[in-house]
Design an enzyme around this catalytic site. Structure first.
Site, short mmCIF file in Angstrom:
data_model
loop_
_atom_site.label_atom_id
_atom_site.label_comp_id
_atom_site.label_asym_id
_atom_site.label_seq_id
_atom_site.Cartn_x
_atom_site.Cartn_y
_atom_site.Cartn_z
N LEU A 40 15.85 9.09 22.74
CA LEU A 40 15.96 9.12 21.01
C LEU A 40 14.95 8.31 20.44
CD1 LEU A 40 19.90 8.95 19.76
CD2 LEU A 40 18.40 10.91 20.07
N GLY A 41 14.36 7.67 21.23
CA GLY A 41 12.95 6.89 20.99
C GLY A 41 12.74 5.45 21.74
N VAL A 95 16.09 4.36 23.36
CA VAL A 95 17.44 4.88 22.90
C VAL A 95 17.38 5.55 23.14
CG1 VAL A 95 18.86 4.58 20.70
CG2 VAL A 95 17.00 3.01 20.44
N GLY A 132 12.27 1.58 20.68
CA GLY A 132 12.03 0.68 19.74
C GLY A 132 11.18 -0.45 20.46
N GLY A 133 10.91 -1.92 19.74
CA GLY A 133 10.42 -3.02 20.70
C GLY A 133 11.37 -3.27 21.83
N PHE A 134 12.46 -3.24 21.39
CA PHE A 134 13.12 -4.47 22.78
C PHE A 134 13.34 -3.16 24.20
CE2 PHE A 134 15.01 -6.91 20.08
CZ PHE A 134 13.88 -7.97 19.91
N LYS A 184 21.21 2.05 23.67
CA LYS A 184 19.66 1.03 22.97
C LYS A 184 20.21 -0.35 24.29
CE LYS A 184 17.75 -2.22 20.47
NZ LYS A 184 18.00 -3.40 18.48
N ASP A 229 14.31 -7.32 8.93
CA ASP A 229 13.09 -6.20 8.92
C ASP A 229 13.74 -4.50 8.39
OD1 ASP A 229 11.86 -4.70 12.30
OD2 ASP A 229 11.12 -5.43 10.99
#
Ligand SMILES: *[C@@H]1O[C@H](CO)[C@@H](O)[C@H](O)[C@H]1NC(C)=O
Ligand SMILES: *[C@@H]1O[C@H](CO)[C@@H](O)[C@H](O)[C@H]1NC(C)=O
Ligand SMILES: *[C@@H]1O[C@H](CO)[C@@H](O)[C@H](O)[C@H]1NC(C)=O
Ligand SMILES: *[C@@H]1O[C@H](CO)[C@@H](O)[C@H](O)[C@H]1NC(C)=O
Ligand SMILES: *[C@@H]1O[C@H](CO)[C@@H](O)[C@H](O)[C@H]1NC(C)=O
Ligand SMILES: *[C@@H]1O[C@H](CO)[C@@H](O)[C@H](O)[C@H]1NC(C)=O
Ligand SMILES: *[C@@H]1O[C@H](CO)[C@@H](O)[C@H](O)[C@H]1NC(C)=O
Ligand SMILES: *[C@@H]1O[C@H](CO)[C@@H](O)[C@H](O)[C@H]1NC(C)=O
Ligand SMILES: *[C@@H]1O[C@H](CO)[C@@H](O)[C@H](O)[C@H]1NC(C)=O
Ligand SMILES: *[C@@H]1O[C@H](CO)[C@@H](O)[C@H](O)[C@H]1NC(C)=O
Length: 816
Positions: A506-507, A514, A509-511, A528, A625
């Protein structure tokens, strides 16, 4: 010839004067039908009408549907079909066009049919010398004479289904005269139908929508601002003034319109209270309010000592804290105290917030007592089960005796009530433990517990979540030892995500990435997967697990479970089909999909979610955030705040803290946070304000550019505001919007991004301001007015499901 010419001339003059005469006569007869008064001896026949002086209302004979039935009615002149506001002969239609309205010899207004028999009359004999009937611009049809100070008769005293501004419903205690609204029977039959809007005078009076004689929806008791069951009353502050009068002589409700607005509140035939308003002829009628809102409004859907909440689209009843259900499968059975009362041993009162106050029909009240006196009074009477301020601003006293019925929970606009509880209460001690805390230090302590967090949960529970129904989270969930979270097996997750295939991603993230997954039962999830390389992942991961598993709110994304196995650390969330807010608002095509009402809904939802984090959950949480890409949207475009990787827990009285790892996202960080590392609820408020301005404008704060100046979006909004042209901020993709709502949002947005944290409102004020009845303060200059005074920083950090690298969160060391 000259002679002949002269004759011709005279002839034509005669002709012209004849024409003039005809014309004037026409004119006269024209005006005679649009008079606003009727005197004895005059009459109004079918086909003729009266028009109020300002041309707003019209009185005449109205034929409904295809039948021949005719009614003497009043309607808004410009919108007859839609807006019949009053009918005289509701139950006795005329069957042909022979109806005539006139004064009888006794001074009554009478409506006669072709056989000269009375179909309807004004039913108040006051023989007087010089009677005059007049249709006023308020929609009131009045009979007056030269001597009397009060009207001899007025249509406002016999309401039908519509409450117009200035009209009252309620009860006169001395005459017992009771005015209420009743719905029409059907679209073409104005006879009284089954629903009525009535002030129930028992106990502390409340406004009630009845179905027959049964309570259908309790708008509830008046709290000084509104009825307790109508917190959703939209931001109509600029438009209306409400008045609720209660004294020894009677109880009344009415409203007035400010400015030039037409408005009608009525009970529709399917059992809804609706309010429509219209600015002028070129604007259509807008529905400003309609209730009941959802199934939780249904009277006593939940039994005694329960509160109703909507989850997904479904109502859910849970016991109030300190109560247990009598019969778990039967909501109507209600809940009872875990520990029975013992008046002699000295009971205590426990406070409950955010509620619709229970049914007051058995309550008693004193409008002048303070809360302390109220408590005192309730304490002294062992039969008193609860007390509350009658006025939300903190005055007056309401006392309940016996069971507390028909409560629901509101995220916004709920009230406080204090309920009598046994002083020997088992879950009191637990609460204290949590109360103290703290920042990181205790957080570390909790991390240890965090591992224990993932406890296998019964399969059935999972089913409940799949259906969008909360677990019964009202009992025994105060301590971490009670926290339950589903642990998923890695093979399940691998299968669900098609072995973490590219197509399921899906995308990023910084960590870590996902993925979308589908569990065997068909439930869609978002996974995630924390990258093994991410050095800081461990801490953030556990923070997120602990935090989010405790949080249950419809505007927060729900954590379904976790997965610790081998080197893998994964979080399993409910899947949000509509991605994140940035996906829509910053995209030219997709932003079309977010019309103004949706944006208002999203702003409100984010505010409620954040308020919950700050104040309403058991912990005080600073998100740190908040940004468009961290607001996910469910299938109905309800916003859900996500990504708690950077969130911090505060202790009971703590309001700010300092960090040497500033983490956040450009464009959303408050100055004191970005510069000094100081974070607090007010730094979240700043982010919220920036987000609101982005939602209104459809533009990103960061990277905003304008040919005329170097300001960022906040600066631009501020500039437009002080130049008194704030509406220019609005997204060009929005072709219609409610001006007052837009102005309110901009005003709130600007208040939130003010330079000094102490000037910014807290989230509870924000929520109130977004939907309340007061005028708002003027904002001062925002912080980070121009992009340039942002500090430079290094990068890397969180982002659940965030898609674009530019939007990624940033963290940097404190510049000291
Ligand atoms: C009704 O009353 C008017 C005036 O009083 C009279 O002229 C008319 O004939 C009456 N009509 C009938 C049907 O009785
Ligand atoms: C008005 O009419 C109703 C019945 O239609 C009657 O009960 C009531 O007493 C009347 N009121 C007056 C003031 O005549
Ligand atoms: C009735 O009419 C008289 C004379 O026009 C006026 O003085 C009085 O105020 C009117 N009453 C009401 C209630 O408007
Ligand atoms: C209630 O009725 C009495 C008697 O008709 C009247 O004097 C009084 O003004 C009424 N009260 C209100 C508030 O209308
Ligand atoms: C109103 O009451 C009737 C009769 O009790 C019932 O059949 C109907 O379903 C009710 N209507 C609503 C909207 O609850
Ligand atoms: C009554 O109001 C509700 C809510 O606004 C609406 O859905 C319904 O269609 C209305 N019914 C009628 C008959 O207008
Ligand atoms: C009607 O109201 C709209 C919005 O308030 C305004 O722009 C417009 O000029 C008004 N039109 C008329 C005819 O008053
Ligand atoms: C549920 O509880 C109510 C109130 O105690 C009772 O009247 C009703 O019969 C119960 N219903 C079922 C299905 O047990
Ligand atoms: C209401 O409370 C005040 C203050 O305690 C008291 O003086 C007053 O008598 C009370 N009124 C009634 C009607 O009980
Ligand atoms: C409490 O309720 C009981 C039973 O309803 C009644 O007998 C008693 O008088 C009440 N006590 C007070 C102080 O109102």
């Amino acid at each position: 010839m000259a002679n002949a010419n002269g004759t011709n001339l005279r002839k034509s003059t005669t002709c012209i004067s004849m024409l003039w005469f005809c014309f004037s006569w026409l004119l006269l007869s024209q005006t005679s039908t649009s008079l606003d008064t009727l005197s004895p001896g005059q009459s109004i026949k079918d086909g003729e009408t009266l028009v109020s002086k300002g041309g707003i209302f019209e009185l005449g004979f109205h034929r409904l549907g295809n039948s021949n039935k005719r009614y003497l009615a009043i309607w808004y002149k410009e919108a007859k079909a839609f807006s019949v506001v009053w009918v005289a002969n509701r139950e006795t239609p005329l069957l042909d066009s022979s109806g005539v309205l006139s004064f009888s010899k006794k001074g009554l207004l009478v409506l006669l049919n072709g056989k000269n028999s009375t179909v309807w009359s004004s039913n108040k004999t006051t023989p007087a010398q010089s009677l005059l009937m007049q249709l006023l611009d308020t929609g009131n049809l009045v009979v007056n004479d030269t001597q009397s100070v009060n009207y001899l008769w007025q249509s406002f005293d016999s309401p039908c289904d519509t409450l117009l501004p200035g009209m009252r419903i309620g009860r006169n205690f001395s005459t017992r005269q009771d005015r209420f609204l009743t719905s029409w029977k059907s679209a073409n039959d104005p006879a009284p139908g089954q629903f009525s809007l009535w002030i129930d005078p028992r106990g502390f009076p409340q406004l009630v929508l009845r179905n027959g004689t049964a309570m259908h929806y309790r708008l509830g008791s008046w709290n000084g601002l509104r009825f307790t069951g109508t917190p959703q009353l939209p931001a109509q502050i600029e438009l209306f003034e409400y008045e609720f009068e209660l004294n020894n002589n009677g109880v009344y409700y009415e409203y007035e319109v400010k400015g030039n607005l037409m408005s009608r509140l009525f009970v529709n035939r399917s059992g809804f209270v609706e309010r429509f308003a219209r600015e002028n002829q070129s604007n259509g009628w807008r529905n400003l309010y309609s209730a009941p809102l959802d199934q939780c409004d249904k009277y006593s859907l939940c039994g005694a000592h329960m509160k109703c909440d909507i989850i997904g689209d479904l109502p859910n009843c849970v016991c109030l804290e300190g109560f247990v259900s009598k019969s778990p499968k039967n909501w109507s059975a209600g809940c009872v105290r875990k520990t029975p009362l013992d008046c002699k041993a000295g009971d205590i009162f426990r406070s409950y917030t955010g509620l619709k106050l229970p049914d007051t029909s058995g309550s008693s009240y004193n409008m002048t007592m303070s809360l302390a006196e109220c408590k005192e009074m309730c304490t002294r009477n062992c039969n008193c089960t609860a007390y509350a301020n009658s006025n939300i601003k903190g005055s007056g006293c309401l006392l309940w005796f016996g069971e507390l019925a028909d409560m629901r929970e509101y995220n916004e606009g709920g009230q406080n009530i204090y309920i009598r509880m046994s002083s020997s209460k088992p879950d009191q001690a637990k609460k204290k433990q949590i109360g103290i805390i703290v920042t990181s230090a205790i957080l570390v302590g909790m991390l240890v517990v965090g591992i224990i967090v993932c406890i296998q949960r019964r399969k059935k529970s999972m089913q409940g979540m799949a259906n969008g129904i909360h677990m019964n989270d009202n009992e025994n969930n105060e301590g971490t030892e009670d926290m339950e979270l589903l642990t998923f097996d890695i093979t399940t997750i691998t299968k669900a995500t098609n072995n973490f295939s590219r197509d399921n991603k899906l995308g990023q993230g910084g960590f870590g990435p996902v993925y979308k997954g589908t569990l065997p039962g068909g439930q869609e999830i978002a996974v995630k997967r924390l990258s093994k390389s991410s050095g800081q992942g461990q801490t953030e991961f556990k923070t997120e697990v602990i935090l989010i598993s405790k949080l249950q709110h419809r505007n927060l994304v729900r954590l379904l479970g976790c997965c610790f196995q081998k080197d893998e650390k994964m979080l399993i969330y409910e899947f949000m089909p509509n991605k994140s807010l940035d996906f829509f608002i910053f995209d030219q095509m997709r932003s079309n999909y977010l019309d103004w009402p949706k944006r208002v809904h999203i702003i409100g939802g984010i505010a409620k979610g954040l308020l919950y984090l700050h104040q309403d959950s058991r912990l005080r949480i600073i998100h740190r955030d908040l940004k468009a890409s961290n607001v996910l949207l469910d299938k109905d475009m309800n916003p859900k705040i996500s990504d708690f990787g950077m969130a911090r827990i505060f202790g009971g009285d703590q309001t700010e803290a300092n960090t040497n790892r500033v983490a956040g996202t450009y464009g959303y960080m408050a100055p004191e946070y970005a510069v000094d590392g100081l974070f607090s609820m007010k730094s979240d408020v700043f982010s919220f304000g920036a987000l609101v301005l982005e939602i209104v404008s459809g533009k990103k704060n960061r990277g905003f550019s304008h040919p005329d100046h170097n300001h960022n979006l906040l600066g631009h909004a501020w500039k437009l505001w002080i130049e008194e042209r704030p509406l220019e901020l609005v997204d060009h993709m929005l072709d219609s919007f409610a001006t007052f709502e837009v102005l309110r949002c901009i005003n709130v947005g600007l208040l939130c991004v003010q330079q000094r944290p102490e000037d910014r409102p807290n989230m509870s004020s924000v929520v109130v301001m977004l939907g309340s009845e007061s005028s708002l303060p003027q904002p001062k200059q925002p912080g980070f007015f121009t992009e340039r005074n942002m500090p430079e920083a290094e990068s890397s950090s969180s982002g659940h499901g965030s898609t674009s690298v530019n939007e990624m969160s940033t963290s940097f060391l404190e510049p000291r």
